[in-house]
Write an enzyme that holds these catalytic residues in place. Structure first.
Site, mmCIF file in Angstrom:
data_model
loop_
_atom_site.group_PDB
_atom_site.id
_atom_site.type_symbol
_atom_site.label_atom_id
_atom_site.label_comp_id
_atom_site.label_asym_id
_atom_site.label_seq_id
_atom_site.Cartn_x
_atom_site.Cartn_y
_atom_site.Cartn_z
ATOM 1 N N ARG A 168 19.367 4.935 -5.775
ATOM 2 C CA ARG A 168 19.106 3.729 -6.566
ATOM 3 C C ARG A 168 20.185 3.493 -7.602
ATOM 4 N NH1 ARG A 168 13.139 3.612 -5.643
ATOM 5 N NH2 ARG A 168 12.228 1.887 -6.764
ATOM 6 N N ARG A 214 10.836 -3.659 -13.252
ATOM 7 C CA ARG A 214 11.368 -3.001 -12.053
ATOM 8 C C ARG A 214 12.424 -3.878 -11.369
ATOM 9 N NH1 ARG A 214 6.412 -2.148 -8.693
ATOM 10 N NH2 ARG A 214 7.698 -1.005 -7.225
ATOM 11 N N LYS A 239 10.450 -1.791 2.639
ATOM 12 C CA LYS A 239 11.131 -0.557 3.049
ATOM 13 C C LYS A 239 10.138 0.509 3.516
ATOM 14 C CE LYS A 239 13.077 0.183 -0.980
ATOM 15 N NZ LYS A 239 12.509 -0.891 -1.827
ATOM 16 N N ARG A 244 -1.131 -0.194 -6.908
ATOM 17 C CA ARG A 244 -0.283 0.712 -7.684
ATOM 18 C C ARG A 244 -0.196 0.223 -9.118
ATOM 19 N NH1 ARG A 244 5.271 1.582 -4.473
ATOM 20 N NH2 ARG A 244 6.043 1.528 -6.598
ATOM 21 N N ARG A 266 -0.056 -6.298 -2.895
ATOM 22 C CA ARG A 266 0.105 -5.034 -2.176
ATOM 23 C C ARG A 266 -1.027 -4.061 -2.519
ATOM 24 N NH1 ARG A 266 5.792 -1.945 -2.108
ATOM 25 N NH2 ARG A 266 5.466 -1.497 -4.314
HETATM 26 P P1 AMP Z 1 9.186 2.956 -5.458
HETATM 27 O O1 AMP Z 1 7.895 3.430 -4.881
HETATM 28 O O2 AMP Z 1 10.374 3.252 -4.588
HETATM 29 O O3 AMP Z 1 9.135 1.523 -5.891
HETATM 30 O O4 AMP Z 1 9.422 3.828 -6.797
HETATM 31 C C1 AMP Z 1 8.491 3.817 -7.855
HETATM 32 C C2 AMP Z 1 9.114 4.389 -9.120
HETATM 33 O O5 AMP Z 1 9.544 5.737 -8.891
HETATM 34 C C3 AMP Z 1 10.352 3.668 -9.637
HETATM 35 O O6 AMP Z 1 10.037 2.543 -10.425
HETATM 36 C C4 AMP Z 1 11.032 4.788 -10.450
HETATM 37 O O7 AMP Z 1 10.386 4.983 -11.700
HETATM 38 C C5 AMP Z 1 10.753 6.019 -9.590
HETATM 39 N N1 AMP Z 1 11.816 6.249 -8.571
HETATM 40 C C6 AMP Z 1 11.672 6.203 -7.211
HETATM 41 N N2 AMP Z 1 12.822 6.460 -6.604
HETATM 42 C C7 AMP Z 1 13.731 6.680 -7.571
HETATM 43 C C8 AMP Z 1 15.129 6.973 -7.583
HETATM 44 N N3 AMP Z 1 15.830 7.086 -6.439
HETATM 45 N N4 AMP Z 1 15.733 7.122 -8.784
HETATM 46 C C9 AMP Z 1 15.048 7.019 -9.934
HETATM 47 N N5 AMP Z 1 13.751 6.723 -10.012
HETATM 48 C C10 AMP Z 1 13.081 6.555 -8.838
#
Ligand code: AMP
Length: 223
Positions: A94, A177, A19, A166, A133
Site C-alpha cells: 500500500r 481511507r 479485490k 465492518r 458491504r
Molecule cells: P483492507 O481490509 O485492505 O481495506 O484493510 C483494512 C485496514 O487494515 C486498513 O485501513 C489499514 O488500517 C490496515 N491495512 C491493511 N493492509 C495494510 C497495508 N498493506 N499497510 C498498512 N495498513 C494496512
C-alpha cells in the site's frame, strides 16, 4: 483447480474495488493462497494478539499500519507452506516502501511477481459499495446488500454465520481511507506500470462480469 500453474499476483485498488471478492475466485481456481492483510489485521485485533494491539488504532482510524510491521507480517506469511502454489496479495503493498520491501522478500526467496492487477473503480461507486458491504463474521465471505445480497439479510449463504458491517466501512472512516489510498497507495499504479507489471481491470459491473475480466487477464498473462 488448475494447480500446476503458480500465480504470484498483487491486487491493487481502492477499498471496495472488489479485490477480496475476486481474490477468492482466483484462489479457488489456482489453489494459491490469499494474503489479505486487512483480514489478518482485523483477526489479530479481535483476538488481542501483540500484532492486533499494535494495529487496532490504525484500523479504527482507517490509516496505515507502519511499513515495518506490515513487511514482517507479509514475509512470514509468504514463507508459509500454503503459499507454495503462489499467492494473491490483496491489500498489500500500500506504499512504495512496502512495494520495495516486497521485491526484496521475493528476491530472497528466488521469486518475482507475475503481474499486478489494478482494479479501476470511480470514487462514487466505491462509496456506494462500501456503505452496503457486509462480511460473514465466521468465514469472511463478502456480500453487498444490493449488488450481491445473501438469501437472508443477516445470514451467510455459505456457512450460516452472522453478517456484519465492518467498523471501518462506516461513513466517518471511509473518507479517511479513500484519502489515504489517494496519497499513499495510488502512486503504486505508476510504480508498477513503469516496471511493465500493471494490468488494468475495469472494476465496475457485477461480481460475475468482473470475475470474467480477471480470468481473461490471467489467461492473457499466460496463466
Ligand atoms: P483492507 O481490509 O485492505 O481495506 O484493510 C483494512 C485496514 O487494515 C486498513 O485501513 C489499514 O488500517 C490496515 N491495512 C491493511 N493492509 C495494510 C497495508 N498493506 N499497510 C498498512 N495498513 C494496512
Amino acid at each position: 483447480m488448475v494447480s500446476e500453474r503458480v500465480v504470484r499476483i498483487v491486487f491493487l485498488g481502492p477499498p471496495g474495488a472488489g479485490k477480496g471478492t475476486q481474490a477468492r475466485f482466483v484462489v479457488e481456481r489456482y489453489g494459491a493462497c490469499q494474503v489479505s492483510t486487512g483480514e489478518i489485521l482485523r483477526k489479530a485485533a479481535r483476538e488481542h494478539t501483540p500484532l492486533g494491539k499494535k494495529a487496532a488504532g490504525y484500523l479504527d482510524r482507517g490509516t496505515l499500519v507502519p511499513d515495518d510491521v506490515m513487511l514482517k507480517l507479509v514475509a512470514e506469511r509468504l514463507h508459509g507452506e500454503d503459499c507454495g502454489l503462489g499467492f494473491i496479495l490483496d491489500g498489500f503493498p500500500r506504499t512504495i516502501a512496502q512495494a520495495e520491501g516486497l521485491a526484496t522478500i521475493l528476491r530472497d526467496m528466488g521469486s518475482t511477481l507475475d503481474c499486478v492487477f489494478f482494479f479501476h473503480v470511480p470514487r462514487s461507486v466505491i462509496i456506494e459499495r462500501l456503505a452496503g458491504r457486509r462480511t460473514c463474521k465466521r468465514c469472511g465471505t463478502l456480500y453487498h446488500r444490493i449488488f450481491n445480497p445473501p438469501t437472508r439479510e443477516t445470514v451467510c449463504d455459505r456457512c450460516g454465520g452472522e453478517l456484519d458491517q465492518r467498523e471501518d466501512d462506516r461513513e466517518e472512516t471511509v473518507a479517511a481511507r479513500l484519502d489515504v489510498y489517494e496519497t499513499q497507495t495510488a502512486p503504486l499504479i505508476d510504480y508498477y506500470h513503469r516496471q511493465g507489471l500493471l494490468r488494468e481491470i475495469d472494476g465496475v459491473g457485477s461480481v460475475e462480469e468482473i470475475k470474467a475480466r480477471v480470468f481473461q487477464a490471467l489467461q492473457e498473462s499466460g496463466r
